[in-house]
Write an enzyme that holds these catalytic residues in place. Sequence first.
Site, PDB file in Angstrom:
ATOM      1  N   LEU A 133       0.833  -1.201   0.000  1.00 54.65           N
ATOM      2  CA  LEU A 133       0.000   0.000   0.000  1.00 54.65           C
ATOM      3  C   LEU A 133       0.870   1.254   0.000  1.00 54.65           C
ATOM      4  CD1 LEU A 133      -2.740   1.437   0.204  1.00 54.65           C
ATOM      5  CD2 LEU A 133      -2.643   1.115   2.694  1.00 54.65           C
ATOM      6  N   GLY A 139       2.261   7.712   2.655  1.00 53.20           N
ATOM      7  CA  GLY A 139       2.196   6.769   3.754  1.00 53.20           C
ATOM      8  C   GLY A 139       0.848   6.889   4.430  1.00 53.20           C
ATOM      9  N   TRP A 164       8.357   0.362   2.114  1.00 50.49           N
ATOM     10  CA  TRP A 164       8.134  -0.190   3.452  1.00 50.49           C
ATOM     11  C   TRP A 164       7.373  -1.523   3.387  1.00 50.49           C
ATOM     12  CZ3 TRP A 164      11.476   2.459   5.868  1.00 50.49           C
ATOM     13  CH2 TRP A 164      11.623   3.837   5.641  1.00 50.49           C
ATOM     14  N   ILE A 165       7.757  -2.362   2.436  1.00 55.01           N
ATOM     15  CA  ILE A 165       7.048  -3.615   2.221  1.00 55.01           C
ATOM     16  C   ILE A 165       7.710  -4.733   3.032  1.00 55.01           C
ATOM     17  CG2 ILE A 165       6.198  -5.255   0.515  1.00 55.01           C
ATOM     18  CD1 ILE A 165       5.107  -2.328   0.327  1.00 55.01           C
ATOM     19  N   ARG A 250      -4.750  -3.964  11.972  1.00 57.07           N
ATOM     20  CA  ARG A 250      -4.427  -3.210  13.187  1.00 57.07           C
ATOM     21  C   ARG A 250      -4.631  -4.058  14.435  1.00 57.07           C
ATOM     22  NH1 ARG A 250      -7.012   2.311  10.621  1.00 57.07           N
ATOM     23  NH2 ARG A 250      -5.075   2.960   9.591  1.00 57.07           N
ATOM     24  N   GLN A 343      14.890  -0.703  32.184  1.00 57.07           N
ATOM     25  CA  GLN A 343      15.213  -0.017  33.433  1.00 57.07           C
ATOM     26  C   GLN A 343      15.331  -1.002  34.597  1.00 57.07           C
ATOM     27  OE1 GLN A 343      15.820   3.191  33.323  1.00 57.07           O
ATOM     28  NE2 GLN A 343      16.230   3.540  35.496  1.00 57.07           N
ATOM     29  N   GLY A 346      18.577  -2.606  34.617  1.00 59.32           N
ATOM     30  CA  GLY A 346      19.698  -1.693  34.827  1.00 59.32           C
ATOM     31  C   GLY A 346      20.702  -1.767  33.694  1.00 59.32           C
ATOM     32  N   GLU A 370       1.000  -0.048   9.992  1.00 57.11           N
ATOM     33  CA  GLU A 370      -0.457  -0.177   9.888  1.00 57.11           C
ATOM     34  C   GLU A 370      -1.179   1.116  10.299  1.00 57.11           C
ATOM     35  OE1 GLU A 370      -1.878  -2.998   8.745  1.00 57.11           O
ATOM     36  OE2 GLU A 370      -0.170  -4.333   8.819  1.00 57.11           O
TER      37      GLU A 370
END
Length: 387
Positions: A133, A139, A164-165, A250, A343, A346, A370
């Site tokens: 797409l 985009g 971006w396929i 999505r 985090q 550490g 997406e």
Amino acid sequence: MNAAPVKPVERRLPSEEAHALLGLTRELVERELLPRAAEFEAAGRFPREVFGILGEAGLLSLPYAEQYGGGEQPYEVYLQVLEELAAGWLAVGLGVSVHTLSCHALAGFGTDGQRAAWLPGMLSGEQLGAYCLSEPQSGSDAAALRTRAELSGDQYVVNGTKAWITHGGRADFYSAIVRTGEEGPRGISCLLIPGDADHLSAAPPEHKMGMNSSPTAQLHFDGVRVDRERLVGEPGQGFQIALAALDSGRLGIAACAIGVAQAALDQAVEYAGTRRQFGRPIADFQGLSFMLADMATQIEAGRALYLSAARLRDAGLPFTKEAAMAKLFCTDTAMKVTTDAVQVLGGYGYTQDFPAERYMREAKVLQIVEGTNQIQRLVIGRHLTRV
């Protein structure tokens, strides 16, 4: 260091078959995904053989009809399989989601003859698909795409570039959204293009901050000829097909995001229970235990949100707004949880000796693909304010 074995999540599933399916998925994750993930990511190696294994197990066809070789499972079940796969290795979980998305146009909008001819091979695992797409200059504004297909006799001649396929250059077929008519969404159609078509080429894969084992590349169409019978749906119906696919896609991204977040939480909990400071495990310290509690709560909320949207889809009800909400919340959750996991570990969290840093790098892309999370907010806002 390889990720720890995936801890089973307590799930309420609609059938015994679904329980068995999740059990099979966990076995495959532990046997086929976890031993490969760190090595393949470090080498940027595409795990094509893994998709073959998943195809043989029936995991590439779950939401589609048994008539064509699908698993005919509810989306509620399919998404939980995706979550388990992504917890083991995001490149594979996301790859299965992309493959499922690439089959959506044919399964939902193709003729009976088209489905009978091509869908079984797509669902069997013999073929791996990609969805085309986005373009270099379109985009979020997908209706502005420029790749054009001109009808010449019984064939379309395709020229343009897709960007971006996922699986670009490695897929066996491409569900390509192209312009066949006027400017704007009404001039857009959908073509099913073979991966080995003449004059179709892929650029070198993009150099990404994560998911290095999943190739993402531009595709160049330089006079690619596609038989007219490979038009899916009616001429000018392509934008409708694309939007319908994205709603479902999505939800796939949301499930993958929760998988990555769960893997990061599992690592953080394990580390916090064994790492000792001041004579006791760091998990005993309130500041850190509260952080873990927040991470777990956000994951459970995200899982409930994507499953709620999936149940709407399974019931045949509108779910566009809910899919956008799930994608937005679950991917933001994945970014926060993976950052917090680093985090918790550490200094070790910042090294490649533990997969926490990989989870954090991988989570970022889920806020972008997406439809960016800013686009999701637009979708939600429009649904809330429309009359």
